[in-house]
Structures are given as C-alpha cells and as structure tokens.
Design a protein around this motif. Structure first.
Motif, PDB file in Angstrom:
ATOM      1  N   LEU A 112       0.829  -1.207   0.000  1.00 47.66           N
ATOM      2  CA  LEU A 112       0.000   0.000   0.000  1.00 47.66           C
ATOM      3  C   LEU A 112       0.861   1.254   0.000  1.00 47.66           C
ATOM      4  O   LEU A 112       0.579   2.226  -0.710  1.00 47.66           O
ATOM      5  CB  LEU A 112      -0.932  -0.014   1.217  1.00 47.66           C
ATOM      6  N   ARG A 113       1.930   1.238   0.771  1.00 48.94           N
ATOM      7  CA  ARG A 113       2.831   2.403   0.827  1.00 48.94           C
ATOM      8  C   ARG A 113       3.575   2.600  -0.491  1.00 48.94           C
ATOM      9  O   ARG A 113       3.957   3.720  -0.839  1.00 48.94           O
ATOM     10  CB  ARG A 113       3.822   2.233   1.980  1.00 48.94           C
ATOM     11  N   GLN A 114       3.776   1.517  -1.232  1.00 47.49           N
ATOM     12  CA  GLN A 114       4.443   1.603  -2.537  1.00 47.49           C
ATOM     13  C   GLN A 114       3.482   2.050  -3.637  1.00 47.49           C
ATOM     14  O   GLN A 114       3.887   2.233  -4.781  1.00 47.49           O
ATOM     15  CB  GLN A 114       5.053   0.245  -2.902  1.00 47.49           C
ATOM     16  N   GLY A 115       2.199   2.192  -3.297  1.00 46.71           N
ATOM     17  CA  GLY A 115       1.236   2.677  -4.277  1.00 46.71           C
ATOM     18  C   GLY A 115       0.389   1.610  -4.939  1.00 46.71           C
ATOM     19  O   GLY A 115      -0.356   1.906  -5.880  1.00 46.71           O
ATOM     20  N   ALA A 116       0.481   0.373  -4.468  1.00 51.91           N
ATOM     21  CA  ALA A 116      -0.306  -0.712  -5.058  1.00 51.91           C
ATOM     22  C   ALA A 116      -1.607  -0.912  -4.282  1.00 51.91           C
ATOM     23  O   ALA A 116      -1.679  -0.653  -3.081  1.00 51.91           O
ATOM     24  CB  ALA A 116       0.495  -2.011  -5.059  1.00 51.91           C
ATOM     25  N   HIS A 117      -2.639  -1.367  -4.980  1.00 52.82           N
ATOM     26  CA  HIS A 117      -3.837  -1.851  -4.312  1.00 52.82           C
ATOM     27  C   HIS A 117      -3.526  -3.248  -3.764  1.00 52.82           C
ATOM     28  O   HIS A 117      -2.581  -3.909  -4.217  1.00 52.82           O
ATOM     29  CB  HIS A 117      -5.014  -1.928  -5.280  1.00 52.82           C
ATOM     30  N   VAL A 118      -4.353  -3.717  -2.821  1.00 53.58           N
ATOM     31  CA  VAL A 118      -4.086  -5.017  -2.188  1.00 53.58           C
ATOM     32  C   VAL A 118      -5.344  -5.879  -2.162  1.00 53.58           C
ATOM     33  O   VAL A 118      -6.410  -5.436  -1.717  1.00 53.58           O
ATOM     34  CB  VAL A 118      -3.550  -4.818  -0.750  1.00 53.58           C
ATOM     35  N   PHE A 119      -5.194  -7.097  -2.658  1.00 56.34           N
ATOM     36  CA  PHE A 119      -6.209  -8.142  -2.547  1.00 56.34           C
ATOM     37  C   PHE A 119      -5.624  -9.175  -1.592  1.00 56.34           C
ATOM     38  O   PHE A 119      -4.683  -9.891  -1.937  1.00 56.34           O
ATOM     39  CB  PHE A 119      -6.488  -8.735  -3.923  1.00 56.34           C
ATOM     40  N   LEU A 120      -6.161  -9.236  -0.389  1.00 61.65           N
ATOM     41  CA  LEU A 120      -5.532  -9.955   0.720  1.00 61.65           C
ATOM     42  C   LEU A 120      -6.321 -11.195   1.086  1.00 61.65           C
ATOM     43  O   LEU A 120      -7.539 -11.155   1.240  1.00 61.65           O
ATOM     44  CB  LEU A 120      -5.441  -9.008   1.930  1.00 61.65           C
ATOM     45  N   ASP A 121      -5.599 -12.295   1.255  1.00 68.06           N
ATOM     46  CA  ASP A 121      -6.257 -13.529   1.656  1.00 68.06           C
ATOM     47  C   ASP A 121      -6.715 -13.439   3.106  1.00 68.06           C
ATOM     48  O   ASP A 121      -6.154 -12.676   3.902  1.00 68.06           O
ATOM     49  CB  ASP A 121      -5.314 -14.722   1.469  1.00 68.06           C
ATOM     50  N   LYS A 122      -7.730 -14.228   3.442  1.00 67.87           N
ATOM     51  CA  LYS A 122      -8.194 -14.264   4.829  1.00 67.87           C
ATOM     52  C   LYS A 122      -7.268 -15.176   5.658  1.00 67.87           C
ATOM     53  O   LYS A 122      -6.578 -16.020   5.093  1.00 67.87           O
ATOM     54  CB  LYS A 122      -9.647 -14.733   4.887  1.00 67.87           C
ATOM     55  N   PRO A 123      -7.266 -15.074   7.001  1.00 67.63           N
ATOM     56  CA  PRO A 123      -7.815 -13.969   7.772  1.00 67.63           C
ATOM     57  C   PRO A 123      -6.996 -12.708   7.531  1.00 67.63           C
ATOM     58  O   PRO A 123      -5.826 -12.783   7.143  1.00 67.63           O
ATOM     59  CB  PRO A 123      -7.715 -14.440   9.219  1.00 67.63           C
TER      60      PRO A 123
END
Length: 344
Positions: free
Chosen positions: A84-95
């Motif tokens: 996120l700090r590098q400017g990318a969006h994030v699709f994060l696995d659970k949990p």
C-alpha cells in the motif's frame, strides 16, 4: 489491465489465485514471490513471470498496480502495508491479520495512501451460499430465526496453521470463512455472541474444535460448529423460519438442492389460546396435522459468484467492493472477541 503480482505460492496462492489471475483478461501477472525456489521455478515454467524471493525487491522493481497476498497470516500486515505504501492496491487472503490491531493498521494504511483494499472471502461466493440467501429472501420460510452451519471432519493437523505463533487455529483460519458467510447471508452484525474452543486432534497448540453462537441485531440466531476432530460429520446447513425450514440435501438425480419444508398461513387450522390449568379430558392438546409443502431450490455450479470478476470491477472499474474493507475489520473484531471468550 491490472499489472498484478502474487505473493505466496502455497495452497491458496498456487491452486486458487494464480489460475484465476492467468485466466482473467483483466489481470496481467508480472511477478510472483515465494521463499521456496522450487516453487518459483514451477511458476516460471507455467506462466513465464519474473520471480523473487525478496518481497520488497519485487515491489521496487515491478511497481505493480495490484498485489495479491496469499502468504502466511503472520506476514499479512507487513506485506499489505508495504504494498500500500508503494502505491499498489491489495487483494488480501483471509484472515486479514493475526489480530484486530494489525487489521486496523492495514485498513488505516490503505486509507492514508488512497489505495484500495479487499479481502478474499470466497465462501460468500459459493453456490450454496447464493442459494441459501435466495431461500431466505424468498420469504417462503417466514421470518428466519436461526441458521445452523457446520464444517466438520477429522484432521490431525501438523502444518503451520496448527501453531498459534503463525496465526494458526480453526477459529481464525476456518471461522473467518463461515462467520463472514453467515453475517453476509443475514445482512447484519452480531448483538451477542458466545464461543467455546478446544484442542483435540491437532499436533499443534492451536484449537481445532470451535463452537460459536451469534445473535444478530435483527434477531437471527447463528449456530456454527467448526469441528476438525469428529469421526461423524454434522449436517452442514439448516435454515429455520417461522413457517418452516430448509436443509441442504440431494434430489432424486443426485444434484444438490436446498429442500424447503413449509406451510402457508391459510393451511393452518384456526385455534385459540386457553389459559385454563385443567386439560380437557386430561389429554394433551391435539390439532389437525400441518399440511407441509415442499420446494427444492437447485444449487448449480454456475451460480457461483465470479470472485475475480468482482475483484476486477472494484480495483479497475471503481465499482463497489464485493467485500467492503469495513466488513473485514468488523470480522476481525468479532474473531478477537470470540477468541478471548473461548479462552476464558
């Protein structure tokens, strides 16, 4: 097209995320990251992508639009926040993370840097969840007052998810699926809750038996059994309403259906309440049998929601997220409360 990097080539990363990224025309897989060089070699052969063992090096070199994070739970906070700090969006696995504090840090970092964040909660998208929601919303059962959900088996778990230090345990790893699924289906938050945890068959120090009950603000009781130490499986679904219920079963052709058993108000004999303490003829009250009706709600594979299409619509087309980040933070809040109660 979203320039996409995948971090983690384990069970979920390799078997779920990578095929979806490669098959969807809205994503261009530019790089993968994993600590195991043999896995990187497999990825290079399969997808001809740039391979890294160092996550930060990948971020700096590739500058992806989107990072799909399927690394172990204890790495989620660092990997998500760095992306996120590098400017990318994030699709994060659970949990989402190991605890609520880490989850909030991820959420706050996304907002601070103006980036998008969504969690992978695939049980919202499963065909049976889609149909269960349809059954409830059809009104055929009357007001829903209880949903019973079970996921059971006997597994002598011996991997990292059996260890608390890595964020392991059935509550966070499996409960994040089914608690989210139930909150999604009821469309509400919990007003009250209880939780019991046990460690039975696992070789680690984390729980493998979980009993959770929730009462939503609209009065639905959610009863969840996650039991990885039972020789006999529990029935996976019950939907209970004022005028009937529905179970997950199979029709005569072997296809999965939700079978609703219900009555219509006009089917009932008209009766009145008596406050007399003397039973007539010393007999229990007997009324005409209920004229039960039946209806099958088919469950077909094509009913599954295309999660990666929802992902593309959110990250690339600015549509509403299938799983709002606020829902994921709330889920972490619930998991933490349940964990605390279960350990008391």
């Amino acid at each position: 097209m979203l320039k996409t990097a995948l971090a983690g080539l384990g069970r979920v990363g390799w078997n779920y995320h990578m095929p979806e990224i490669l098959s969807h025309e809205g994503f261009s897989l530019c790089a993968v990251v994993d600590a195991e060089k043999s896995r990187l070699a497999e990825a290079r052969e399969k997808a001809d992508v740039n391979c890294y063992t160092d996550y930060d090096e990948m971020l700096s070199a590739e500058k992806p639009d989107l990072v799909v994070i399927a690394t172990p739970t204890h790495l989620h906070k660092q990997h998500a926040c760095d992306a996120l700090r590098q400017g990318a969006h994030v699709f994060l696995d659970k949990p989402m993370a190991r605890d609520l504090e880490e989850a909030r840090e991820i959420y706050d970092t996304a907002r601070e840097h103006g980036r998008k964040l969504m969690l992978y909660q695939p049980h919202r998208a499963r065909p049976e969840a889609v149909v269960a929601k349809q059954v409830i919303e059809s009104g055929i059962l009357g007001n829903t007052y209880m949903i019973k959900r079970a996921y059971t088996g006997y597994i002598r778990r011996s991997d990292w998810q059996a260890l608390k230090k890595y964020g392991g345990g059935t509550l966070f790893n499996t409960g994040s699926h089914f608690i989210d699924q139930m909150l999604y289906i009821t469309g509400d938050k919990a007003l009250a809750h209880s939780c019991y945890l046990s460690r039975v068959a696992t070789l680690g120090d984390a729980e493998d038996v979980v009993k959770v009950t929730l009462r939503t603000r609209n009065g639905v009781i959610v009863d969840i059994d996650l039991n990885m130490a039972t020789a006999y499986n529990f029935e996976p679904w019950y939907l209970l309403g004022k005028r009937g219920g529905a179970i997950l079963t199979k029709d005569d052709d072997g296809n999965e259906v939700f079978r609703a058993k219900y009555y219509l108000p006009e089917d009932l004999e008209e009766i009145s309440l008596s406050d007399s303490l003397a039973a007539k003829d010393r007999k229990y009250v007997s009324h005409s049998p209920i004229n039960w009706r039946y209806k099958d709600f088919p469950i077909r594979p094509e009913m599954k929601i295309d999660y990666y299409q929802k992902c593309y619509e959110y990250f690339a087309l600015d549509k509403e997220p299938f799983v709002p980040a606020e829902d994921s933070v709330y889920l972490m809040e619930m998991l933490q409360k349940l964990a605390k109660q279960g350990e008391e």
